[in-house]
Motif scaffolding. Structure first.
Motif, PDB file in Angstrom:
ATOM      1  N   UNK A  76     -29.168 -34.835 -38.669  1.00 11.87           N
ATOM      2  CA  UNK A  76     -29.233 -35.757 -37.544  1.00 11.87           C
ATOM      3  C   UNK A  76     -28.941 -34.962 -36.279  1.00 11.87           C
ATOM      4  N   UNK A  77     -29.872 -34.994 -35.352  1.00 13.45           N
ATOM      5  CA  UNK A  77     -29.775 -34.151 -34.168  1.00 13.45           C
ATOM      6  C   UNK A  77     -28.836 -34.752 -33.122  1.00 13.45           C
ATOM      7  N   UNK A  78     -27.569 -34.338 -33.213  1.00 12.27           N
ATOM      8  CA  UNK A  78     -26.561 -34.771 -32.230  1.00 12.27           C
ATOM      9  C   UNK A  78     -25.393 -33.804 -32.281  1.00 12.27           C
ATOM     10  N   UNK A  79     -25.305 -32.955 -31.271  1.00 12.72           N
ATOM     11  CA  UNK A  79     -24.200 -31.995 -31.197  1.00 12.72           C
ATOM     12  C   UNK A  79     -22.878 -32.736 -30.981  1.00 12.72           C
ATOM     13  N   UNK A  82     -21.367 -45.005 -35.417  1.00 10.55           N
ATOM     14  CA  UNK A  82     -22.092 -44.549 -34.225  1.00 10.55           C
ATOM     15  C   UNK A  82     -23.364 -45.370 -33.991  1.00 10.55           C
ATOM     16  N   UNK A  83     -23.733 -45.473 -32.751  1.00  9.53           N
ATOM     17  CA  UNK A  83     -25.012 -46.053 -32.383  1.00  9.53           C
ATOM     18  C   UNK A  83     -26.043 -44.942 -32.451  1.00  9.53           C
ATOM     19  N   UNK A  84     -26.930 -45.035 -33.415  1.00  7.51           N
ATOM     20  CA  UNK A  84     -27.833 -43.925 -33.714  1.00  7.51           C
ATOM     21  C   UNK A  84     -29.269 -44.225 -33.303  1.00  7.51           C
ATOM     22  N   UNK A 102     -24.014 -44.963 -44.638  1.00 10.05           N
ATOM     23  CA  UNK A 102     -23.478 -46.280 -44.306  1.00 10.05           C
ATOM     24  C   UNK A 102     -22.364 -46.160 -43.274  1.00 10.05           C
ATOM     25  N   UNK A 103     -21.449 -45.205 -43.481  1.00 12.81           N
ATOM     26  CA  UNK A 103     -20.358 -44.994 -42.527  1.00 12.81           C
ATOM     27  C   UNK A 103     -20.875 -44.465 -41.191  1.00 12.81           C
ATOM     28  N   UNK A 104     -21.822 -43.532 -41.256  1.00 11.97           N
ATOM     29  CA  UNK A 104     -22.374 -42.949 -40.031  1.00 11.97           C
ATOM     30  C   UNK A 104     -23.033 -44.025 -39.168  1.00 11.97           C
ATOM     31  N   UNK A 105     -23.798 -44.885 -39.788  1.00 18.57           N
ATOM     32  CA  UNK A 105     -24.489 -45.942 -39.047  1.00 18.57           C
ATOM     33  C   UNK A 105     -23.519 -47.007 -38.547  1.00 18.57           C
TER      34      UNK A 105
END
Length: 242
Positions: free
Chosen positions: A223-226, A159-161, A153-156
């Motif tokens: 989640x693929x994001x360095x 950030x725009x995912x 919930x916080x991640x979404x």
């Protein structure tokens, strides 16, 4: 005439009391010989007699064999009953405290609507449960649905995912139903089943039945994001002035 009448009634009442006293005493002695406890005697006679009185009446009465075991069992029953009431009282006290905590923190959902506040909360959560050595992607795992739900919930929110970059892996015990677990975690994470990796079974659990039937395994989120993982790992350092 009135004085004689009053005296007559007083003597009659006194005689009735003595008769009742004798009757209760005889019945109490008989019950004691049968191995009844003082509390049981009072209950059977339906009268409250002081323990000191009963003790005086019954002091010379030999108790039947097995009375000691009965008394021990009764004390154990009383203790278990007291513990049960104590546990109920403790639970009610805890429930009142929890309700108080909820009341004084009802404003926090509005506070965390702030992007910066949400980002700090996300970074702290990731610091505790996230992967630190995987630099090309974000990795977060936990067995608690609330923790997984809060993290996503916080991640979404922060950030725009790209939802297609999510991957999910269920890590479970050998005797668990993998299909049910994957549907359970898909519902919690809102990640499609076609983005689930093959489940990982703990080899140490083979031929060992699960004791906690409510256990749903561990859900691992990738989640693929360095860029995101690097930022989340830097925020705690910035807050600490490092």
């Amino acid at each position: 005439m009135i004085e004689k009448l009053n005296s007559f009634h007083i003597d009659k009442i006194y005689g009735t009391i003595l008769s009742m006293h004798k009757q209760f005493r005889e019945q109490a002695i008989k019950l004691r010989k049968d191995g009844k406890t003082y509390k049981e005697i009072c209950g059977l006679l339906d009268v409250k007699i002081p323990k000191s009185t009963l003790s005086g009446w019954c002091k010379d009465i030999p108790l039947p064999s097995g009375y000691g075991k009965k008394l021990t069992a009764y004390k154990l029953f009383t203790l278990q009953k007291a513990r049960k009431f104590a546990v109920i009282a403790i639970h009610k006290k805890i429930e009142r405290k929890i309700e108080r905590y909820r009341e004084i923190n009802r404003h926090l959902p509005d506070v965390i609507k702030s992007a910066d506040t949400a980002k700090i909360a996300l970074a702290m959560l990731y610091l505790g449960e996230g992967g630190k050595n995987v630099r090309h992607c974000l990795y977060f795992g936990n067995s608690d649905p609330l923790t997984i739900g809060l993290f996503l919930s916080l991640l979404r929110r922060v950030y725009k995912l790209d939802e297609k970059k999510f991957r999910c892996t269920v890590q479970c015990r050998a005797d668990q139903n993998i299909q049910k677990l994957e549907h359970f975690w898909a519902n919690i994470t809102k990640i499609p089943l076609n983005q689930f990796y093959e489940a990982r079974i703990d080899p140490r659990t083979v031929d060992k039945p699960s004791k906690k039937l409510e256990y749903k395994g561990v859900c691992r989120i990738d989640y693929f994001s360095a860029d995101i993982v690097r930022e989340l790992l830097e925020i705690p350092k910035i807050i600490m002035g490092l």
